[in-house]
Design a protein around this motif. Structure first.
Motif, PDB file in Angstrom:
ATOM      1  N   PRO A 178       0.829  -1.207   0.000  1.00 47.95           N
ATOM      2  CA  PRO A 178       0.000   0.000   0.000  1.00 47.95           C
ATOM      3  C   PRO A 178       0.863   1.256   0.000  1.00 47.95           C
ATOM      4  O   PRO A 178       1.983   1.248   0.526  1.00 47.95           O
ATOM      5  CB  PRO A 178      -0.800  -0.125   1.298  1.00 47.95           C
ATOM      6  N   ILE A 179       0.333   2.322  -0.593  1.00 44.36           N
ATOM      7  CA  ILE A 179       1.052   3.577  -0.598  1.00 44.36           C
ATOM      8  C   ILE A 179       1.005   4.188   0.805  1.00 44.36           C
ATOM      9  O   ILE A 179       0.162   3.828   1.630  1.00 44.36           O
ATOM     10  CB  ILE A 179       0.480   4.556  -1.642  1.00 44.36           C
ATOM     11  N   GLU A 180       1.901   5.136   1.060  1.00 44.14           N
ATOM     12  CA  GLU A 180       2.044   5.684   2.406  1.00 44.14           C
ATOM     13  C   GLU A 180       0.747   6.290   2.933  1.00 44.14           C
ATOM     14  O   GLU A 180       0.421   6.150   4.116  1.00 44.14           O
ATOM     15  CB  GLU A 180       3.156   6.742   2.417  1.00 44.14           C
ATOM     16  N   MET A 181      -0.017   6.958   2.061  1.00 44.13           N
ATOM     17  CA  MET A 181      -1.272   7.568   2.499  1.00 44.13           C
ATOM     18  C   MET A 181      -2.220   6.521   3.060  1.00 44.13           C
ATOM     19  O   MET A 181      -2.904   6.749   4.059  1.00 44.13           O
ATOM     20  CB  MET A 181      -1.933   8.310   1.329  1.00 44.13           C
ATOM     21  N   MET A 182      -2.268   5.347   2.437  1.00 41.41           N
ATOM     22  CA  MET A 182      -3.155   4.291   2.910  1.00 41.41           C
ATOM     23  C   MET A 182      -2.616   3.620   4.170  1.00 41.41           C
ATOM     24  O   MET A 182      -3.388   3.195   5.036  1.00 41.41           O
ATOM     25  CB  MET A 182      -3.368   3.253   1.808  1.00 41.41           C
ATOM     26  N   VAL A 183      -1.287   3.529   4.292  1.00 37.19           N
ATOM     27  CA  VAL A 183      -0.695   2.992   5.523  1.00 37.19           C
ATOM     28  C   VAL A 183      -1.097   3.858   6.708  1.00 37.19           C
ATOM     29  O   VAL A 183      -1.507   3.363   7.766  1.00 37.19           O
ATOM     30  CB  VAL A 183       0.834   2.905   5.400  1.00 37.19           C
ATOM     31  N   GLN A 184      -0.998   5.170   6.526  1.00 35.17           N
ATOM     32  CA  GLN A 184      -1.365   6.092   7.596  1.00 35.17           C
ATOM     33  C   GLN A 184      -2.860   6.044   7.887  1.00 35.17           C
ATOM     34  O   GLN A 184      -3.287   6.085   9.048  1.00 35.17           O
ATOM     35  CB  GLN A 184      -0.940   7.509   7.227  1.00 35.17           C
ATOM     36  N   LEU A 185      -3.667   5.935   6.837  1.00 35.18           N
ATOM     37  CA  LEU A 185      -5.112   5.872   7.016  1.00 35.18           C
ATOM     38  C   LEU A 185      -5.513   4.630   7.803  1.00 35.18           C
ATOM     39  O   LEU A 185      -6.483   4.660   8.571  1.00 35.18           O
ATOM     40  CB  LEU A 185      -5.814   5.864   5.649  1.00 35.18           C
ATOM     41  N   GLY A 186      -4.781   3.545   7.644  1.00 36.22           N
ATOM     42  CA  GLY A 186      -5.130   2.296   8.297  1.00 36.22           C
ATOM     43  C   GLY A 186      -4.729   2.197   9.754  1.00 36.22           C
ATOM     44  O   GLY A 186      -5.026   1.183  10.399  1.00 36.22           O
ATOM     45  N   HIS A 187      -4.089   3.216  10.300  1.00 36.51           N
ATOM     46  CA  HIS A 187      -3.729   3.182  11.722  1.00 36.51           C
ATOM     47  C   HIS A 187      -4.999   3.280  12.557  1.00 36.51           C
ATOM     48  O   HIS A 187      -5.825   4.167  12.343  1.00 36.51           O
ATOM     49  CB  HIS A 187      -2.789   4.334  12.063  1.00 36.51           C
ATOM     50  N   PRO A 188      -5.196   2.377  13.527  1.00 39.74           N
ATOM     51  CA  PRO A 188      -6.437   2.388  14.320  1.00 39.74           C
ATOM     52  C   PRO A 188      -6.714   3.724  15.002  1.00 39.74           C
ATOM     53  O   PRO A 188      -7.874   4.094  15.206  1.00 39.74           O
ATOM     54  CB  PRO A 188      -6.203   1.280  15.352  1.00 39.74           C
ATOM     55  N   GLY A 189      -5.660   4.469  15.327  1.00 41.06           N
ATOM     56  CA  GLY A 189      -5.837   5.743  16.006  1.00 41.06           C
ATOM     57  C   GLY A 189      -6.548   6.785  15.167  1.00 41.06           C
ATOM     58  O   GLY A 189      -7.083   7.758  15.707  1.00 41.06           O
ATOM     59  N   VAL A 190      -6.580   6.594  13.849  1.00 43.26           N
ATOM     60  CA  VAL A 190      -7.252   7.557  12.975  1.00 43.26           C
ATOM     61  C   VAL A 190      -8.736   7.655  13.324  1.00 43.26           C
ATOM     62  O   VAL A 190      -9.331   8.727  13.252  1.00 43.26           O
ATOM     63  CB  VAL A 190      -7.067   7.165  11.491  1.00 43.26           C
ATOM     64  N   VAL A 191      -9.337   6.543  13.717  1.00 45.41           N
ATOM     65  CA  VAL A 191     -10.757   6.546  14.074  1.00 45.41           C
ATOM     66  C   VAL A 191     -11.022   7.520  15.209  1.00 45.41           C
ATOM     67  O   VAL A 191     -12.033   8.233  15.222  1.00 45.41           O
ATOM     68  CB  VAL A 191     -11.223   5.127  14.459  1.00 45.41           C
ATOM     69  N   ARG A 192     -10.090   7.596  16.163  1.00 46.82           N
ATOM     70  CA  ARG A 192     -10.281   8.469  17.313  1.00 46.82           C
ATOM     71  C   ARG A 192      -9.781   9.887  17.074  1.00 46.82           C
ATOM     72  O   ARG A 192     -10.336  10.843  17.607  1.00 46.82           O
ATOM     73  CB  ARG A 192      -9.561   7.873  18.531  1.00 46.82           C
ATOM     74  N   ARG A 193      -8.744  10.019  16.256  1.00 46.18           N
ATOM     75  CA  ARG A 193      -8.108  11.333  16.087  1.00 46.18           C
ATOM     76  C   ARG A 193      -8.830  12.239  15.103  1.00 46.18           C
ATOM     77  O   ARG A 193      -8.841  13.454  15.273  1.00 46.18           O
ATOM     78  CB  ARG A 193      -6.657  11.165  15.621  1.00 46.18           C
ATOM     79  N   LEU A 194      -9.401  11.658  14.050  1.00 43.78           N
ATOM     80  CA  LEU A 194      -9.957  12.464  12.970  1.00 43.78           C
ATOM     81  C   LEU A 194     -11.462  12.291  12.862  1.00 43.78           C
ATOM     82  O   LEU A 194     -11.964  11.158  12.914  1.00 43.78           O
ATOM     83  CB  LEU A 194      -9.328  12.077  11.627  1.00 43.78           C
ATOM     84  N   SER A 195     -12.157  13.396  12.694  1.00 47.26           N
ATOM     85  CA  SER A 195     -13.582  13.320  12.407  1.00 47.26           C
ATOM     86  C   SER A 195     -13.773  12.918  10.956  1.00 47.26           C
ATOM     87  O   SER A 195     -12.838  12.986  10.141  1.00 47.26           O
ATOM     88  CB  SER A 195     -14.247  14.674  12.656  1.00 47.26           C
ATOM     89  N   ALA A 196     -14.980  12.504  10.610  1.00 47.56           N
ATOM     90  CA  ALA A 196     -15.276  12.164   9.223  1.00 47.56           C
ATOM     91  C   ALA A 196     -15.065  13.366   8.318  1.00 47.56           C
ATOM     92  O   ALA A 196     -14.550  13.241   7.201  1.00 47.56           O
ATOM     93  CB  ALA A 196     -16.715  11.653   9.113  1.00 47.56           C
ATOM     94  N   GLN A 197     -15.421  14.559   8.806  1.00 47.61           N
ATOM     95  CA  GLN A 197     -15.270  15.761   8.000  1.00 47.61           C
ATOM     96  C   GLN A 197     -13.800  16.077   7.736  1.00 47.61           C
ATOM     97  O   GLN A 197     -13.414  16.443   6.623  1.00 47.61           O
ATOM     98  CB  GLN A 197     -15.946  16.953   8.687  1.00 47.61           C
ATOM     99  N   ALA A 198     -12.970  15.912   8.766  1.00 47.68           N
ATOM    100  CA  ALA A 198     -11.535  16.177   8.597  1.00 47.68           C
ATOM    101  C   ALA A 198     -10.914  15.183   7.631  1.00 47.68           C
ATOM    102  O   ALA A 198     -10.087  15.547   6.784  1.00 47.68           O
ATOM    103  CB  ALA A 198     -10.832  16.120   9.950  1.00 47.68           C
ATOM    104  N   LEU A 199     -11.308  13.928   7.739  1.00 43.62           N
ATOM    105  CA  LEU A 199     -10.773  12.910   6.831  1.00 43.62           C
ATOM    106  C   LEU A 199     -11.201  13.188   5.394  1.00 43.62           C
ATOM    107  O   LEU A 199     -10.406  13.033   4.458  1.00 43.62           O
ATOM    108  CB  LEU A 199     -11.232  11.518   7.264  1.00 43.62           C
ATOM    109  N   GLN A 200     -12.445  13.619   5.211  1.00 48.10           N
ATOM    110  CA  GLN A 200     -12.924  13.970   3.879  1.00 48.10           C
ATOM    111  C   GLN A 200     -12.068  15.070   3.266  1.00 48.10           C
ATOM    112  O   GLN A 200     -11.661  14.983   2.105  1.00 48.10           O
ATOM    113  CB  GLN A 200     -14.379  14.438   3.948  1.00 48.10           C
ATOM    114  N   ARG A 201     -11.783  16.089   4.044  1.00 50.32           N
ATOM    115  CA  ARG A 201     -10.973  17.210   3.532  1.00 50.32           C
ATOM    116  C   ARG A 201      -9.592  16.727   3.114  1.00 50.32           C
ATOM    117  O   ARG A 201      -9.081  17.107   2.052  1.00 50.32           O
ATOM    118  CB  ARG A 201     -10.863  18.307   4.580  1.00 50.32           C
TER     119      ARG A 201
END
Length: 290
Positions: free
Chosen positions: A135-158
């Motif tokens: 996977p590319i780096e962007m997807m590696v970072q997206l797959g970190h479990p902490g993303v669920v807690r750190r980022l809102s859906a709106q922030a991830l969309q942006r």
């Protein structure tokens, strides 16, 4: 067609405790189109009207993606996706089909062709994952479990919109396309599901196919936007070398989302591969080059 119109036309089939949402349009030989991450079946909406004039076009949302089952607690790997699609085709009474895969959809298509060869009459890979290209780096970072807690859906969309707009397209995508591609992930449920999808990306699942690629007996066409920075064209060249008889069609001035950057070139290559002699007019084909 906007994404809401596309989604309204989806059907649903249950597979055990899970379900797949899909589009089924047109008549003729079956043609299955597989999307990648972070998109869904809407990826193919620009080509759908033309393709459905000559084929029965089937476009599933992968498990955990789009408007298919997004609940917790199941395997979202590309190997499992191939197994689910085998069962899905069986439920629809589709013995075999031309299978076209983009991004991780291309990896799933490779699994189908190798592990379920009866399902694939022809294989087309577009800017596909393969070997250890992902996977590319962007997807590696997206797959970190902490993303669920750190980022809102709106922030991830942006963040995703900015990344895809900057590097996914050679020119600005048509109005509404980028919003449409990411629409299922605009809610907290969608965001969490997409993080789980990214966490399931595993390069070993294409690496394990490498020894079997030279024995792939299905006719294969590889279509690649040569300016792709997510999956550079060298990977398409390597696939064409590894799969017997495979032909690589390079699409100049196109990036990862080649079907939006130059839909005419993609349709021309697809029609040639499919053996379509009486080709529908393509003047109204939706894409960035129009």
């Amino acid at each position: 067609m906007n994404w809401r119109e596309y989604q309204a036309g989806q059907r649903v089939v249950e597979l055990g405790h899970r379900f797949i949402s899909y589009v089924d349009e047109g008549r003729g030989a079956p043609l299955v189109l597989l999307h990648g991450i972070p998109t869904w079946g809407f990826l193919w909406s620009g080509l759908l009207p033309a393709l459905s004039m000559t084929h029965r076009v089937l476009i599933p949302d992968l498990l955990g993606y789009g408007y298919s089952d997004r609940r917790e607690g199941f395997d979202r790997s590309i190997a499992r996706q191939a197994e689910a699609l085998d069962a899905w085709m069986d439920r629809l009474g589709v013995r075999d089909a031309v299978v076209v895969g983009h991004d991780i959809g291309g990896g799933i298509a490779q699994h189908l062709a190798i592990r379920f060869p009866r399902r694939v009459s022809r294989l087309c890979l577009m800017n596909s994952i393969c070997f250890d290209s992902w996977p590319i780096e962007m997807m590696v970072q997206l797959g970190h479990p902490g993303v669920v807690r750190r980022l809102s859906a709106q922030a991830l969309q942006r963040m995703l919109k900015l990344a895809l707009k900057r590097t996914g397209f050679a020119t600005a995508p048509p109005d509404g396309v980028l919003d449409g591609l990411l629409a299922p992930y605009a809610t907290e449920v969608g965001k969490t599901s997409l993080v789980r999808d990214a966490a399931a990306l595993d390069t070993n699942q294409t690496q394990e196919l490498v020894p079997r690629l030279p024995h792939l007996g299905v006719p294969t066409r590889i279509i690649w936007g040569v300016e792709d920075t997510f999956q550079p064209v060298k990977w398409g060249e390597r696939l064409a070398w590894a799969i017997p008889g495979a032909k690589l069609v390079r699409v100049e001035h196109a990036r990862h989302f080649v079907m939006w950057d130059d839909p005419h070139a993609v349709m021309t290559a697809l029609y040639a591969f499919l053996g379509v002699e009486e080709r529908p007019q393509l003047e109204g084909l939706q894409g960035s080059s129009i």
